[in-house]
Design a protein around this motif. Structure first.
Motif, PDB file in Angstrom:
ATOM      1  N   GLU A 118       0.841  -1.198   0.000  1.00  0.00           N
ATOM      2  CA  GLU A 118       0.000   0.000   0.000  1.00  0.00           C
ATOM      3  C   GLU A 118       0.875   1.247   0.000  1.00  0.00           C
ATOM      4  OE1 GLU A 118      -3.304   2.602   0.238  1.00  0.00           O
ATOM      5  OE2 GLU A 118      -3.084   0.523  -0.401  1.00  0.00           O
ATOM      6  N   ARG A 119       1.933   1.253   0.822  1.00  0.00           N
ATOM      7  CA  ARG A 119       2.810   2.419   0.868  1.00  0.00           C
ATOM      8  C   ARG A 119       3.542   2.594  -0.456  1.00  0.00           C
ATOM      9  NH1 ARG A 119       8.305   4.457   3.545  1.00  0.00           N
ATOM     10  NH2 ARG A 119       7.780   6.642   3.290  1.00  0.00           N
ATOM     11  N   LEU A 120       4.045   1.505  -1.018  1.00  0.00           N
ATOM     12  CA  LEU A 120       4.755   1.585  -2.284  1.00  0.00           C
ATOM     13  C   LEU A 120       3.839   2.115  -3.388  1.00  0.00           C
ATOM     14  CD1 LEU A 120       7.217   1.053  -4.054  1.00  0.00           C
ATOM     15  CD2 LEU A 120       6.421  -1.307  -4.328  1.00  0.00           C
ATOM     16  N   ALA A 171      12.860  12.379 -11.478  1.00  0.00           N
ATOM     17  CA  ALA A 171      13.898  11.837 -10.595  1.00  0.00           C
ATOM     18  C   ALA A 171      13.417  10.497 -10.042  1.00  0.00           C
ATOM     19  CB  ALA A 171      14.206  12.819  -9.462  1.00  0.00           C
ATOM     20  N   ILE A 172      13.130   9.568 -10.958  1.00  0.00           N
ATOM     21  CA  ILE A 172      12.584   8.272 -10.570  1.00  0.00           C
ATOM     22  C   ILE A 172      13.638   7.432  -9.857  1.00  0.00           C
ATOM     23  CG2 ILE A 172      11.635   6.106 -11.466  1.00  0.00           C
ATOM     24  CD1 ILE A 172      10.342   7.734 -13.708  1.00  0.00           C
ATOM     25  N   LYS A 173      13.299   6.940  -8.686  1.00  0.00           N
ATOM     26  CA  LYS A 173      14.229   6.158  -7.875  1.00  0.00           C
ATOM     27  C   LYS A 173      13.989   4.657  -8.009  1.00  0.00           C
ATOM     28  CE  LYS A 173      14.514   9.901  -4.486  1.00  0.00           C
ATOM     29  NZ  LYS A 173      14.202  10.334  -3.094  1.00  0.00           N
ATOM     30  N   TYR A 174      12.783   4.283  -8.408  1.00  0.00           N
ATOM     31  CA  TYR A 174      12.467   2.873  -8.590  1.00  0.00           C
ATOM     32  C   TYR A 174      11.243   2.754  -9.480  1.00  0.00           C
ATOM     33  CZ  TYR A 174       9.975   4.602  -4.478  1.00  0.00           C
ATOM     34  OH  TYR A 174       9.269   5.376  -3.611  1.00  0.00           O
ATOM     35  N   ASN A 175      11.174   1.664 -10.210  1.00  0.00           N
ATOM     36  CA  ASN A 175      10.061   1.438 -11.128  1.00  0.00           C
ATOM     37  C   ASN A 175       9.199   0.242 -10.733  1.00  0.00           C
ATOM     38  OD1 ASN A 175      10.444   3.506 -13.154  1.00  0.00           O
ATOM     39  ND2 ASN A 175      12.327   2.450 -13.715  1.00  0.00           N
ATOM     40  N   GLY A 176       9.829  -0.870 -10.371  1.00  0.00           N
ATOM     41  CA  GLY A 176       9.100  -2.088 -10.092  1.00  0.00           C
ATOM     42  C   GLY A 176       8.759  -2.280  -8.634  1.00  0.00           C
ATOM     43  N   THR A 177       7.938  -3.289  -8.382  1.00  0.00           N
ATOM     44  CA  THR A 177       7.493  -3.585  -7.016  1.00  0.00           C
ATOM     45  C   THR A 177       8.657  -4.044  -6.145  1.00  0.00           C
ATOM     46  OG1 THR A 177       5.325  -4.229  -7.871  1.00  0.00           O
ATOM     47  CG2 THR A 177       5.892  -4.955  -5.648  1.00  0.00           C
ATOM     48  N   ILE A 178       9.412  -5.034  -6.603  1.00  0.00           N
ATOM     49  CA  ILE A 178      10.528  -5.560  -5.817  1.00  0.00           C
ATOM     50  C   ILE A 178      11.591  -4.490  -5.607  1.00  0.00           C
ATOM     51  CG2 ILE A 178      12.327  -7.334  -5.694  1.00  0.00           C
ATOM     52  CD1 ILE A 178       9.477  -8.375  -5.431  1.00  0.00           C
ATOM     53  N   GLN A 179      11.898  -3.747  -6.669  1.00  0.00           N
ATOM     54  CA  GLN A 179      12.893  -2.685  -6.573  1.00  0.00           C
ATOM     55  C   GLN A 179      12.465  -1.619  -5.567  1.00  0.00           C
ATOM     56  OE1 GLN A 179      13.436  -0.464 -10.190  1.00  0.00           O
ATOM     57  NE2 GLN A 179      15.382   0.430  -9.557  1.00  0.00           N
ATOM     58  N   GLY A 180      11.181  -1.267  -5.611  1.00  0.00           N
ATOM     59  CA  GLY A 180      10.674  -0.259  -4.698  1.00  0.00           C
ATOM     60  C   GLY A 180      10.707  -0.710  -3.247  1.00  0.00           C
ATOM     61  N   ILE A 202      12.864   1.018  -0.129  1.00  0.00           N
ATOM     62  CA  ILE A 202      12.293   1.452   1.160  1.00  0.00           C
ATOM     63  C   ILE A 202      13.012   0.760   2.312  1.00  0.00           C
ATOM     64  CG2 ILE A 202      10.215   1.441   2.591  1.00  0.00           C
ATOM     65  CD1 ILE A 202       8.580   1.629   0.002  1.00  0.00           C
ATOM     66  N   TRP A 203      13.271  -0.541   2.165  1.00  0.00           N
ATOM     67  CA  TRP A 203      13.960  -1.301   3.212  1.00  0.00           C
ATOM     68  C   TRP A 203      15.360  -0.746   3.447  1.00  0.00           C
ATOM     69  CZ3 TRP A 203      12.737  -5.544   6.347  1.00  0.00           C
ATOM     70  CH2 TRP A 203      13.821  -6.157   6.981  1.00  0.00           C
ATOM     71  N   ARG A 204      16.068  -0.421   2.359  1.00  0.00           N
ATOM     72  CA  ARG A 204      17.443   0.046   2.464  1.00  0.00           C
ATOM     73  C   ARG A 204      17.531   1.450   3.061  1.00  0.00           C
ATOM     74  NH1 ARG A 204      18.479  -0.510  -2.392  1.00  0.00           N
ATOM     75  NH2 ARG A 204      18.436   1.653  -3.143  1.00  0.00           N
ATOM     76  N   GLY A 206       9.883   1.422   7.814  1.00  0.00           N
ATOM     77  CA  GLY A 206       9.486   2.192   6.650  1.00  0.00           C
ATOM     78  C   GLY A 206       8.446   1.482   5.808  1.00  0.00           C
ATOM     79  N   LEU A 207       8.467   0.133   5.825  1.00  0.00           N
ATOM     80  CA  LEU A 207       7.493  -0.633   5.059  1.00  0.00           C
ATOM     81  C   LEU A 207       6.080  -0.452   5.592  1.00  0.00           C
ATOM     82  CD1 LEU A 207       9.493  -3.974   4.649  1.00  0.00           C
ATOM     83  CD2 LEU A 207       9.100  -2.241   2.879  1.00  0.00           C
ATOM     84  N   PHE A 208       5.982  -0.118   6.883  1.00  0.00           N
ATOM     85  CA  PHE A 208       4.663   0.012   7.512  1.00  0.00           C
ATOM     86  C   PHE A 208       4.352   1.458   7.898  1.00  0.00           C
ATOM     87  CE2 PHE A 208       5.728  -4.411   7.898  1.00  0.00           C
ATOM     88  CZ  PHE A 208       4.522  -5.069   7.724  1.00  0.00           C
ATOM     89  N   LYS A 209       5.113   2.404   7.354  1.00  0.00           N
ATOM     90  CA  LYS A 209       4.871   3.810   7.676  1.00  0.00           C
ATOM     91  C   LYS A 209       3.470   4.204   7.203  1.00  0.00           C
ATOM     92  CE  LYS A 209       8.162   6.709   7.732  1.00  0.00           C
ATOM     93  NZ  LYS A 209       9.313   7.575   7.366  1.00  0.00           N
ATOM     94  N   GLY A 210       2.741   4.847   8.077  1.00  0.00           N
ATOM     95  CA  GLY A 210       1.379   5.267   7.748  1.00  0.00           C
ATOM     96  C   GLY A 210       0.334   4.198   7.983  1.00  0.00           C
ATOM     97  N   ASN A 211       0.763   2.971   8.390  1.00  0.00           N
ATOM     98  CA  ASN A 211      -0.228   1.903   8.553  1.00  0.00           C
ATOM     99  C   ASN A 211      -1.141   2.145   9.751  1.00  0.00           C
ATOM    100  OD1 ASN A 211      -1.325  -0.733   7.784  1.00  0.00           O
ATOM    101  ND2 ASN A 211      -0.500  -1.420   9.732  1.00  0.00           N
ATOM    102  N   GLY A 212      -0.592   2.771  10.807  1.00  0.00           N
ATOM    103  CA  GLY A 212      -1.438   3.087  11.962  1.00  0.00           C
ATOM    104  C   GLY A 212      -2.564   4.015  11.565  1.00  0.00           C
ATOM    105  N   THR A 213      -2.212   5.062  10.811  1.00  0.00           N
ATOM    106  CA  THR A 213      -3.223   5.992  10.313  1.00  0.00           C
ATOM    107  C   THR A 213      -4.155   5.287   9.346  1.00  0.00           C
ATOM    108  OG1 THR A 213      -1.543   7.708  10.440  1.00  0.00           O
ATOM    109  CG2 THR A 213      -3.540   8.242   9.234  1.00  0.00           C
ATOM    110  N   ASN A 214      -3.573   4.423   8.527  1.00  0.00           N
ATOM    111  CA  ASN A 214      -4.375   3.695   7.554  1.00  0.00           C
ATOM    112  C   ASN A 214      -5.422   2.833   8.245  1.00  0.00           C
ATOM    113  OD1 ASN A 214      -5.103   3.016   4.966  1.00  0.00           O
ATOM    114  ND2 ASN A 214      -3.580   1.412   4.744  1.00  0.00           N
ATOM    115  N   CYS A 215      -5.001   2.123   9.303  1.00  0.00           N
ATOM    116  CA  CYS A 215      -5.941   1.273  10.044  1.00  0.00           C
ATOM    117  C   CYS A 215      -6.972   2.111  10.787  1.00  0.00           C
ATOM    118  CB  CYS A 215      -5.178   0.377  11.023  1.00  0.00           C
ATOM    119  SG  CYS A 215      -4.316  -0.995  10.222  1.00  0.00           S
TER     120      CYS A 215
END
Length: 351
Positions: free
Chosen positions: A61-63, A74-83, A87-89, A95-104
Motif C-alpha cells: 500500500e505504501r509503495l 527523478a525516478i528512484k524505482y520502477n518495479g514492485t521488488i525494486q521499490g 524502502i527497506w534500504r 518504513g514498510l509500515f509507515k502510515g499503517n497506523g493511520t491507515n488502520c
C-alpha cells in the motif's frame, strides 16, 4: 335520540382511533437489545476485516502511493521488488509500515461502515425491487448488488475521507522531508491551520466517483460469483451448500481485480489532488522543488497528468496495487464472514 346516536358513534370512532394509535405505536418500537447487539457485531466484524486485510498488505500500500506521486524527473524505482528494496534500504523495516497506523485508524471504521451499509442497502434495494408487480419473489441480481455496493462505498468514503487524506500525506513523507507530521492528530491540526477545513476533502469528488465502480464491483462480483458457484456447483467446489475458505478467497481476489482495474486512474488523481496545498509536497512530487502541484479541479488534474506524463501515469503503481488488492479484498471478505460466524450473526440479506 339523534344526539345520543351521534355521541355514541363519535365515542366509538375515538375508541377505534385510540386502538389504532396504540397498535401503531407498538409496531414502531425502538430497536430491541438483540437488534442493537446484532448491529454492533456486524460493525465489529467489518472493522476487524478491514484492519486485518490492510495490515497484511501495508508495505504494498505504501509503495503504491509513493509510485503514484513520485517525481517523474527523478525516478528512484520502477518495479514492485525494486521499490520495496529501496524502502527497506533507506528506511528499514518500519518504513514498510509507515502510515499503517493511520491507515488502520481510517480503514477500520471505513470497513465497518461499508460492510454494514452494504447489507442494509441490499435489504432496502431488494425491498423496493419486490414492490414492483411481478417481482414479489425476486432475488438480488448483479446489478442490484452493484447499486448496493456503490451506496455503501459512498457512505463509507464520505464518513472517513479526512483520515484518508492524512494517511496519504503521512505515507508519502520520509525522514528527509523538510517538515514532519508527527501523527494523525498533528496532521489534522496542521492541515486545518495552514489550509483550512475544506482541505480535508481535497480529492473527494474523484474518490466518490471512483468508489462507485470499485466498491460496487467488489460486492457485485464477490456475491454473484459465490451465488453462481453454490447454484451451479462446478468443478466440485461446493460441499453441503458451503464454499471453502480457499474458494471464497478466489472469489474475493477476482472481485478485487475487476474493481481496482476500472477505478484505478481516479485513485491516482485523488492522491495527487490531496497533495495540493501541502507546502512540502514539492520535495516529493516535483522535479525542481521550486513549486508544488496546482490543480483547479479533477478534470484539470487529469489533463495535466496526461499532458506532462502520458496516459501511463494514470496507472502508476498499478502493479503493486494489483498484488496488494488480490489478497487484501479476499482477506477482507473472508475475515468478515468468519468473524460474523464466530459472533453468531446471520447474513440473510434476502429476508
Amino acid at each position: 335520540m339523534a344526539s345520543e346516536d351521534v355521541v355514541g358513534k363519535t365515542s366509538a370512532t375515538i375508541a377505534n382511533l385510540a386502538e389504532e394509535a396504540k397498535i401503531a405505536s407498538e409496531g414502531v418500537k425502538a430497536p430491541s437489545r438483540h437488534a442493537l447487539l446484532s448491529i454492533c457485531k456486524s460493525l465489529v466484524a467489518g472493522g476487524v476485516a478491514g484492519g486485518v486485510s490492510r495490515t497484511a498488505v501495508a508495505p504494498l500500500e505504501r509503495l503504491k502511493i509513493l509510485l503514484q506521486v513520485q517525481n517523474p524527473h527523478a525516478i528512484k524505482y520502477n518495479g514492485t521488488i525494486q521499490g520495496l528494496k529501496y524502502i527497506w534500504r533507506t528506511e528499514g523495516f518500519r518504513g514498510l509500515f509507515k502510515g499503517n497506523g493511520t491507515n488502520c485508524a481510517r480503514i477500520v471504521p471505513n470497513s465497518a461502515v461499508k460492510f454494514f451499509s452494504y447489507e442494509e442497502a441490499s435489504k432496502g434495494i431488494l425491498w423496493l425491487h419486490r414492490q414492483q408487480p411481478g417481482n414479489e419473489d425476486a432475488e438480488l441480481t448483479p446489478l442490484l448488488r452493484l447499486g448496493a455496493g456503490a451506496c455503501a462505498g459512498i457512505i463509507a468514503m464520505s464518513a472517513t475521507y479526512p483520515m484518508d487524506l492524512v494517511r496519504g500525506r503521512l505515507t508519502v513523507q520520509t525522514d528527509k522531508s523538510p517538515s514532519q507530521y508527527r501523527g494523525i492528530a498533528h496532521a489534522l491540526r496542521t492541515v486545518l491551520r495552514e489550509e483550512g477545513p475544506r482541505a480535508l476533502y481535497k480529492g473527494w469528488l474523484p474518490s466518490v466517483i471512483g468508489v462507485v465502480p470499485y466498491v460496487g464491483l467488489n460486492f457485485a462480483v464477490y456475491e454473484s460469483l459465490k451465488d453462481w458457484l453454490i447454484k451451479s456447483r462446478p468443478f466440485g467446489l461446493v460441499e453441503d451448500a458451503e464454499l471453502s475458505v480457499t474458494t471464497k478467497l478466489a472469489c474475493g481476489a477476482a472481485a478485487g481485480t475487476v474493481g481496482q482495474t476500472v477505478a484505478y486512474p481516479l485513485d491516482v488523481i485523488r492522491r495527487r489532488m490531496q497533495m495540493v496545498g501541502w507546502k512540502d509536497a514539492a520535495s516529493v512530487v516535483t522535479a525542481d522543488g521550486k513549486s508544488g502541484l496546482e490543480y483547479t479541479g479533477m478534470i484539470d488534474a487529469f489533463r495535466k497528468t496526461v499532458r506532462y506524463e502520458g496516459v501511463g501515469a494514470l496507472y502508476k503503481g498499478l502493479v503493486p496495487n494489483s498484488v496488494k488488492v488480490v489478497p487484501s479484498i479476499a482477506i477482507a471478505f473472508v475475515s468478515y464472514e468468519m468473524v460474523k460466524d464466530l459472533l453468531g450473526v446471520e447474513m440473510r440479506i434476502s429476508d
